[in-house]
Design a protein around this motif. Structure first.
Motif, short mmCIF file in Angstrom:
data_model
loop_
_atom_site.label_atom_id
_atom_site.label_comp_id
_atom_site.label_asym_id
_atom_site.label_seq_id
_atom_site.Cartn_x
_atom_site.Cartn_y
_atom_site.Cartn_z
N ILE A 35 0.69 -1.24 0.21
CA ILE A 35 -0.20 -0.11 -0.03
C ILE A 35 0.80 1.28 0.15
O ILE A 35 0.71 2.22 -0.81
N THR A 36 1.86 1.35 1.01
CA THR A 36 2.61 2.37 1.10
C THR A 36 3.49 2.72 -0.10
O THR A 36 3.78 3.88 -0.63
N GLY A 37 4.02 1.62 -0.62
CA GLY A 37 5.01 1.78 -1.90
C GLY A 37 4.17 2.29 -3.00
O GLY A 37 4.95 3.10 -3.91
N ASN A 38 3.10 1.73 -3.43
CA ASN A 38 2.35 2.20 -4.48
C ASN A 38 1.93 3.63 -4.23
O ASN A 38 1.75 4.43 -5.11
N GLY B 76 4.36 -4.69 -11.56
CA GLY B 76 3.53 -4.16 -12.64
C GLY B 76 2.67 -3.29 -11.87
O GLY B 76 2.24 -2.19 -12.29
N ILE B 77 2.11 -3.50 -10.81
CA ILE B 77 1.31 -2.50 -10.03
C ILE B 77 1.92 -1.32 -9.53
O ILE B 77 1.30 0.03 -9.57
N ASN B 78 3.20 -1.58 -8.94
CA ASN B 78 3.95 -0.40 -8.78
C ASN B 78 4.27 0.80 -9.89
O ASN B 78 4.34 1.82 -9.94
N GLY B 79 4.47 0.01 -11.13
CA GLY B 79 4.75 0.82 -12.42
C GLY B 79 3.33 1.45 -12.58
O GLY B 79 3.44 2.66 -13.09
N THR B 80 2.14 0.98 -12.65
CA THR B 80 1.16 1.52 -12.74
C THR B 80 0.84 2.65 -11.80
O THR B 80 0.19 3.65 -12.32
N ALA B 81 1.17 2.55 -10.60
CA ALA B 81 0.93 3.46 -9.53
C ALA B 81 1.57 4.73 -9.97
O ALA B 81 1.14 5.96 -10.06
N ASN B 82 2.99 4.68 -10.47
CA ASN B 82 3.94 5.69 -10.62
C ASN B 82 3.44 6.28 -12.13
O ASN B 82 3.14 7.59 -11.90
#
Length: 451
Positions: free
Chosen positions: A262-265, A393-399
């Motif tokens: 949660i925090t990373g994204n 992938g989720i992290n890339g989406t968030a960024n």
């Protein structure tokens, strides 16, 4: 030795993905003149790229997990190279937008596969965190360096070369990947990849960006705007229900039970929105208000890009050891916010030195080099190995989603301020200050909960 080469290949990919986002900004004035479009339209060259990346990177993470990390990395990098080559030869604005969408799609395949390759290559926890830190730091360096390189390239070679520069370097990365990255293991069970959901979320993101961007004109066609808003809400509800019911959901919502995810994204989204909006405004301010040429702006920013690399290499590892990931992230976000405040002071006091020594130093040299690796590590470190491609992938989406929506929000604030006769830069910078405060707050919350 082989591990270092694999890490280098992955870092080349993330460096040029990040470089591609920021290098384009210094070429925007030339592109405006070439295509005869104003800043309002040319902004979509960035927005289309980051939102196609944001929407399809989830599918890229899934494909890396189910179809093979090496295969998907090579396919994604190859698509990116071809799209870059085609973008440089763009005869019209529509062609360029299509190429930017394809670039985003290629990166969406390559980057989560690269992260999964790293986590599979470096299996020991300390070595993995160090490798992910280097990987994330290369993204930060790429973001910062792109501003400097973009100015020099566009001034002396033309805006087309901000695309052509990708071709030889990523081509070399593909060759090294073919030779050195181990062959993929064949999956025991092939699961469906849910491409429909990937396309659906991409279209929803594009629609959200347009709704934000067009909010200033709502009074002229409020009925039509309301219908599009209802379509977006209905599509979002359908997407969530589809994912919850699907046998192989694109987004495993159970991952969000992990506080680090949660925090990373959340941090990645806030960082993307803050940095992309900052470089968009910095480009306009340097070239339109301070009357710098692209090459002058590039030379001005280049030393700070070198400093970013030094910080990533020598300072960041020591910060991880002394402070840990969360506190290092708080420090990085504080640098980002400090840079925005220096930008505010520079604009309202008309002292450019505050911008150069304050905003650019804090953000380009310290902020991105420190913060990006932290949110990357937080987003993937607690995720099971079989889902690390999806988590990246989720992290890339968030960024990327944060970047696209942040650009639209800042653009909206600047346009509304202009209509009211207020300071457009002041309105945009106010949005960035709020984003910076939110970023620091959410990391402080995480640190206290984990402490």
């Amino acid at each position: 030795m082989k591990q270092r080469i694999i890490l280098t290949v992955a870092c080349m990919a993330i460096f040029f993905e990040a470089l591609d986002v920021s290098v384009l900004n210094m070429a925007i004035p030339q592109m405006e003149a070439f295509f005869h479009f104003g800043p309002d339209a040319i902004q979509w060259v960035q927005t289309v790229y980051v939102l196609f990346y944001a929407g399809l990177v989830l599918l890229g993470g899934r494909l890396a997990d189910t179809r093979g990390r090496k295969r998907i990395f090579i396919i994604g990098a190859f698509v990116f190279v071809l799209a870059s080559l085609a973008a440089g030869f763009s005869p019209g604005f529509a062609w360029l937008l299509v190429c930017r969408a394809l670039q985003g799609a290629g990166v969406a395949l390559a980057i989560p596969a690269a992260m999964a390759i790293i986590t599979n290559t470096f299996t020991e926890a300390t070595a993995r965190n160090r490798a992910l830190g280097i990987f994330g730091a290369m993204a930060g360096i790429g973001f910062a360096t792109g501003l400097a390189i973009g100015g020099l390239i566009s001034n002396y070679l033309g805006w087309q070369w901000v695309f052509f520069i990708n071709v030889p370097v990523i081509g070399l990365a593909i060759l090294l990947a073919v030779i050195y990255i181990p062959a993929d293991e064949k999956p025991v069970i092939k699961t469906p990849n849910n491409a429909v959901s990937a396309l659906l979320i991409t279209m929803l993101m594009m629609l959200a960006a347009w709704l934000i961007h067009d909010l200033v004109n709502i009074g002229q066609h409020y009925t039509k705007y309301g219908m599009w808003m209802l379509l977006f809400i209905g599509g979002a509800i359908f997407f969530v229900r589809r994912e919850l019911a699907h046998v192989s959901p694109l987004v495993d919502f159970r991952l969000f039970r992990l506080r680090g995810v949660i925090t990373g994204n959340a941090g990645a989204a806030l960082l993307g929105s803050m940095f992309l909006s900052y470089i968009f405004m910095l480009t306009l301010y340097l070239q339109h208000d301070l009357h710098f040429s692209p090459s002058q702006a590039g030379l001005l920013l280049f030393p700070f890009s070198i400093l970013s690399g030094i910080i990533s290499k020598f300072v960041l590892p020591r910060l991880f050891i002394r402070l840990g990931v969360a506190k290092t992230g708080i420090l990085g976000y504080t640098c980002m916010l400090g840079g925005i405040l220096f930008f505010v002071a520079s604009y309202f006091t008309a002292y450019p030195l505050l911008l150069i020594l304050g905003a650019v130093a804090c953000i380009n040299s310290f902020g991105m080099a420190i913060t990006f690796p932290c949110v990357t590590i937080l987003a993937v470190q607690s995720v099971p190995e079989r889902q690390q491609g999806l988590a990246s992938g989720i992290n890339g989406t968030a960024n990327a989603l944060g970047g696209g929506l942040g650009l639209s929000l800042v653009g909206l604030a600047m346009e509304m301020a202009t209509l009211k006769g207020w300071s457009a830069y002041g309105a945009g910078l106010s949005i960035l200050v709020v984003i910076g405060l939110l970023a620091i707050g959410q990391l402080l919350w995480f640190y206290r909960r984990m402490g």
